[in-house]
Motif scaffolding. Structure first.
Motif, PDB file in Angstrom:
ATOM      1  N   TYR A   1      25.822   0.254  24.745  1.00 38.12           N
ATOM      2  CA  TYR A   1      25.964   1.687  24.448  1.00 38.12           C
ATOM      3  C   TYR A   1      27.369   2.202  24.753  1.00 38.12           C
ATOM      4  CZ  TYR A   1      20.933   2.077  23.813  1.00 38.12           C
ATOM      5  OH  TYR A   1      19.655   1.932  23.354  1.00 38.12           O
ATOM      6  N   GLU A   2      27.975   1.712  25.824  1.00 37.91           N
ATOM      7  CA  GLU A   2      29.336   2.144  26.169  1.00 37.91           C
ATOM      8  C   GLU A   2      30.300   1.787  25.035  1.00 37.91           C
ATOM      9  OE1 GLU A   2      30.142   0.357  29.972  1.00 37.91           O
ATOM     10  OE2 GLU A   2      28.757   1.709  31.002  1.00 37.91           O
ATOM     11  N   PHE A   3      30.154   0.594  24.497  1.00 32.12           N
ATOM     12  CA  PHE A   3      30.981   0.170  23.365  1.00 32.12           C
ATOM     13  C   PHE A   3      30.637   0.998  22.118  1.00 32.12           C
ATOM     14  CE2 PHE A   3      30.523  -2.462  19.492  1.00 32.12           C
ATOM     15  CZ  PHE A   3      31.861  -2.584  19.151  1.00 32.12           C
ATOM     16  N   PHE A   4      29.361   1.100  21.804  1.00 34.19           N
ATOM     17  CA  PHE A   4      28.889   1.770  20.590  1.00 34.19           C
ATOM     18  C   PHE A   4      29.316   3.234  20.556  1.00 34.19           C
ATOM     19  CE2 PHE A   4      25.573   3.856  18.012  1.00 34.19           C
ATOM     20  CZ  PHE A   4      25.625   3.079  16.866  1.00 34.19           C
ATOM     21  N   ASN A   5      29.176   3.926  21.662  1.00 35.08           N
ATOM     22  CA  ASN A   5      29.478   5.359  21.710  1.00 35.08           C
ATOM     23  C   ASN A   5      30.960   5.674  21.540  1.00 35.08           C
ATOM     24  OD1 ASN A   5      26.801   6.125  21.942  1.00 35.08           O
ATOM     25  ND2 ASN A   5      26.842   6.017  24.179  1.00 35.08           N
ATOM     26  N   GLU A   6      31.828   4.694  21.745  1.00 37.03           N
ATOM     27  CA  GLU A   6      33.270   4.895  21.568  1.00 37.03           C
ATOM     28  C   GLU A   6      33.691   4.821  20.092  1.00 37.03           C
ATOM     29  OE1 GLU A   6      35.040   1.772  23.829  1.00 37.03           O
ATOM     30  OE2 GLU A   6      34.693   2.763  25.756  1.00 37.03           O
ATOM     31  N   GLN A   7      32.791   4.359  19.221  1.00 33.70           N
ATOM     32  CA  GLN A   7      33.148   4.102  17.828  1.00 33.70           C
ATOM     33  C   GLN A   7      32.983   5.358  16.965  1.00 33.70           C
ATOM     34  OE1 GLN A   7      34.584   1.185  17.647  1.00 33.70           O
ATOM     35  NE2 GLN A   7      33.844   0.857  19.734  1.00 33.70           N
ATOM     36  N   THR A   8      33.658   5.359  15.823  1.00 29.13           N
ATOM     37  CA  THR A   8      33.510   6.454  14.861  1.00 29.13           C
ATOM     38  C   THR A   8      32.121   6.357  14.222  1.00 29.13           C
ATOM     39  OG1 THR A   8      34.329   5.179  12.976  1.00 29.13           O
ATOM     40  CG2 THR A   8      35.983   6.348  14.323  1.00 29.13           C
ATOM     41  N   GLU A   9      31.696   7.412  13.565  1.00 25.50           N
ATOM     42  CA  GLU A   9      30.380   7.423  12.918  1.00 25.50           C
ATOM     43  C   GLU A   9      30.281   6.335  11.846  1.00 25.50           C
ATOM     44  OE1 GLU A   9      27.592   8.998  13.923  1.00 25.50           O
ATOM     45  OE2 GLU A   9      28.884   9.600  15.585  1.00 25.50           O
ATOM     46  N   LYS A  10      31.361   6.103  11.110  1.00 26.71           N
ATOM     47  CA  LYS A  10      31.338   5.083  10.062  1.00 26.71           C
ATOM     48  C   LYS A  10      31.203   3.673  10.649  1.00 26.71           C
ATOM     49  CE  LYS A  10      33.560   7.743   6.492  1.00 26.71           C
ATOM     50  NZ  LYS A  10      34.528   7.797   5.434  1.00 26.71           N
ATOM     51  N   VAL A  11      31.876   3.422  11.764  1.00 22.82           N
ATOM     52  CA  VAL A  11      31.752   2.120  12.423  1.00 22.82           C
ATOM     53  C   VAL A  11      30.340   1.969  12.993  1.00 22.82           C
ATOM     54  CG1 VAL A  11      32.576   0.682  14.337  1.00 22.82           C
ATOM     55  CG2 VAL A  11      34.219   1.906  12.893  1.00 22.82           C
ATOM     56  N   LYS A  12      29.802   3.026  13.581  1.00 25.13           N
ATOM     57  CA  LYS A  12      28.425   2.980  14.101  1.00 25.13           C
ATOM     58  C   LYS A  12      27.439   2.643  12.992  1.00 25.13           C
ATOM     59  CE  LYS A  12      28.995   6.302  17.873  1.00 25.13           C
ATOM     60  NZ  LYS A  12      28.624   7.636  18.367  1.00 25.13           N
ATOM     61  N   THR A  13      27.642   3.242  11.825  1.00 18.34           N
ATOM     62  CA  THR A  13      26.763   2.965  10.689  1.00 18.34           C
ATOM     63  C   THR A  13      26.854   1.497  10.287  1.00 18.34           C
ATOM     64  OG1 THR A  13      26.947   5.233   9.891  1.00 18.34           O
ATOM     65  CG2 THR A  13      26.278   3.566   8.280  1.00 18.34           C
ATOM     66  N   LYS A  14      28.058   0.948  10.259  1.00 22.59           N
ATOM     67  CA  LYS A  14      28.251  -0.462   9.905  1.00 22.59           C
ATOM     68  C   LYS A  14      27.598  -1.368  10.956  1.00 22.59           C
ATOM     69  CE  LYS A  14      30.005  -3.815   7.464  1.00 22.59           C
ATOM     70  NZ  LYS A  14      29.603  -4.118   6.120  1.00 22.59           N
ATOM     71  N   ILE A  15      27.749  -1.034  12.234  1.00 22.01           N
ATOM     72  CA  ILE A  15      27.101  -1.813  13.295  1.00 22.01           C
ATOM     73  C   ILE A  15      25.588  -1.788  13.104  1.00 22.01           C
ATOM     74  CG2 ILE A  15      26.622  -1.889  15.782  1.00 22.01           C
ATOM     75  CD1 ILE A  15      29.556  -0.882  16.189  1.00 22.01           C
ATOM     76  N   ASP A  16      25.037  -0.606  12.845  1.00 17.41           N
ATOM     77  CA  ASP A  16      23.591  -0.483  12.616  1.00 17.41           C
ATOM     78  C   ASP A  16      23.142  -1.345  11.435  1.00 17.41           C
ATOM     79  OD1 ASP A  16      23.176   1.264  14.755  1.00 17.41           O
ATOM     80  OD2 ASP A  16      23.306   3.067  13.495  1.00 17.41           O
ATOM     81  N   GLU A  17      23.931  -1.375  10.373  1.00 15.49           N
ATOM     82  CA  GLU A  17      23.598  -2.190   9.196  1.00 15.49           C
ATOM     83  C   GLU A  17      23.542  -3.674   9.556  1.00 15.49           C
ATOM     84  OE1 GLU A  17      26.559  -1.257   6.249  1.00 15.49           O
ATOM     85  OE2 GLU A  17      25.762   0.757   5.928  1.00 15.49           O
ATOM     86  N   VAL A  18      24.527  -4.136  10.305  1.00 17.53           N
ATOM     87  CA  VAL A  18      24.563  -5.556  10.679  1.00 17.53           C
ATOM     88  C   VAL A  18      23.412  -5.873  11.636  1.00 17.53           C
ATOM     89  CG1 VAL A  18      25.911  -7.360  11.835  1.00 17.53           C
ATOM     90  CG2 VAL A  18      27.027  -5.802  10.219  1.00 17.53           C
ATOM     91  N   LEU A  19      23.124  -4.997  12.582  1.00 14.94           N
ATOM     92  CA  LEU A  19      22.002  -5.233  13.501  1.00 14.94           C
ATOM     93  C   LEU A  19      20.682  -5.281  12.729  1.00 14.94           C
ATOM     94  CD1 LEU A  19      22.952  -3.078  16.618  1.00 14.94           C
ATOM     95  CD2 LEU A  19      23.223  -5.545  16.292  1.00 14.94           C
ATOM     96  N   PHE A  20      20.561  -4.458  11.710  1.00 10.72           N
ATOM     97  CA  PHE A  20      19.366  -4.486  10.867  1.00 10.72           C
ATOM     98  C   PHE A  20      19.228  -5.839  10.174  1.00 10.72           C
ATOM     99  CE2 PHE A  20      17.271  -3.588   6.743  1.00 10.72           C
ATOM    100  CZ  PHE A  20      16.016  -3.233   7.237  1.00 10.72           C
ATOM    101  N   ILE A  21      20.325  -6.345   9.632  1.00  9.36           N
ATOM    102  CA  ILE A  21      20.311  -7.666   8.980  1.00  9.36           C
ATOM    103  C   ILE A  21      19.878  -8.736   9.976  1.00  9.36           C
ATOM    104  CG2 ILE A  21      21.796  -9.476   7.974  1.00  9.36           C
ATOM    105  CD1 ILE A  21      23.388  -7.109   6.667  1.00  9.36           C
ATOM    106  N   VAL A  22      20.446  -8.694  11.184  1.00 14.99           N
ATOM    107  CA  VAL A  22      20.099  -9.671  12.222  1.00 14.99           C
ATOM    108  C   VAL A  22      18.601  -9.622  12.523  1.00 14.99           C
ATOM    109  CG1 VAL A  22      20.413 -10.237  14.677  1.00 14.99           C
ATOM    110  CG2 VAL A  22      22.408  -9.755  13.234  1.00 14.99           C
ATOM    111  N   SER A  23      18.025  -8.433  12.473  1.00 18.43           N
ATOM    112  CA  SER A  23      16.612  -8.289  12.837  1.00 18.43           C
ATOM    113  C   SER A  23      15.646  -8.715  11.727  1.00 18.43           C
ATOM    114  CB  SER A  23      16.315  -6.851  13.258  1.00 18.43           C
ATOM    115  OG  SER A  23      16.310  -5.984  12.152  1.00 18.43           O
ATOM    116  N   ILE A  24      16.086  -8.743  10.461  1.00 18.20           N
ATOM    117  CA  ILE A  24      15.120  -8.983   9.380  1.00 18.20           C
ATOM    118  C   ILE A  24      15.294 -10.290   8.607  1.00 18.20           C
ATOM    119  CG2 ILE A  24      14.636  -6.530   9.021  1.00 18.20           C
ATOM    120  CD1 ILE A  24      16.376  -6.858   6.392  1.00 18.20           C
ATOM    121  N   VAL A  25      16.454 -10.916   8.653  1.00 21.39           N
ATOM    122  CA  VAL A  25      16.621 -12.131   7.843  1.00 21.39           C
ATOM    123  C   VAL A  25      16.279 -13.374   8.670  1.00 21.39           C
ATOM    124  CG1 VAL A  25      18.322 -11.115   6.290  1.00 21.39           C
ATOM    125  CG2 VAL A  25      19.105 -12.387   8.268  1.00 21.39           C
TER     126      VAL A  25
END
Length: 115
Positions: free
Chosen positions: A15-39
């Motif tokens: 969270y410390e790392f995530f909260n420092e990021q811009t909204e667009k970077v957070k969205t990209k991180i969320d997208e990659v974490l979603f991929i990790v969780s479903i494929v």
């Protein structure tokens, strides 16, 4: 889509790392974490074992010309535990970031083994 892996966060490191990021970077991180969780088979573009370190992996995120890494490990097979993250500024992953991730991973396993 069905979740194949559960992603959990250990303490506030991610969270410390995530909260420092811009909204667009957070969205990209969320997208990659979603991929990790479903494929079933995570592409190496997004997920790679850290060479020479037992059980430590990195989730790889690229956004525009920036590269981000989140260290993690598996627990109980299908649980991915997220640790620290950082913005990568050099070709090689900094040793201090790997050392920090190893310390956090050891802390995590010591904590759950003592419960």
């Amino acid at each position: 889509m069905e979740e194949i892996r559960q992603i959990i966060f250990y303490k506030n490191y991610f969270y410390e790392f995530f909260n420092e990021q811009t909204e667009k970077v957070k969205t990209k991180i969320d997208e990659v974490l979603f991929i990790v969780s479903i494929v079933e088979r995570i592409p190496i573009k997004f997920f790679k074992k850290i060479e020479g370190v037992k059980d430590l992996y990195e989730i790889r995120i690229e956004y525009e010309s920036n590269i981000y890494r989140i260290f993690c490990c598996f627990d109980k097979g299908k649980v991915v535990v997220l640790f620290n993250g950082f913005q990568k500024k050099t070709q090689k992953t900094p040793t201090k970031e790997i050392d920090k991730a190893i310390k956090i991973m050891n802390e995590y396993f010591n904590e759950i083994n003592n419960e």
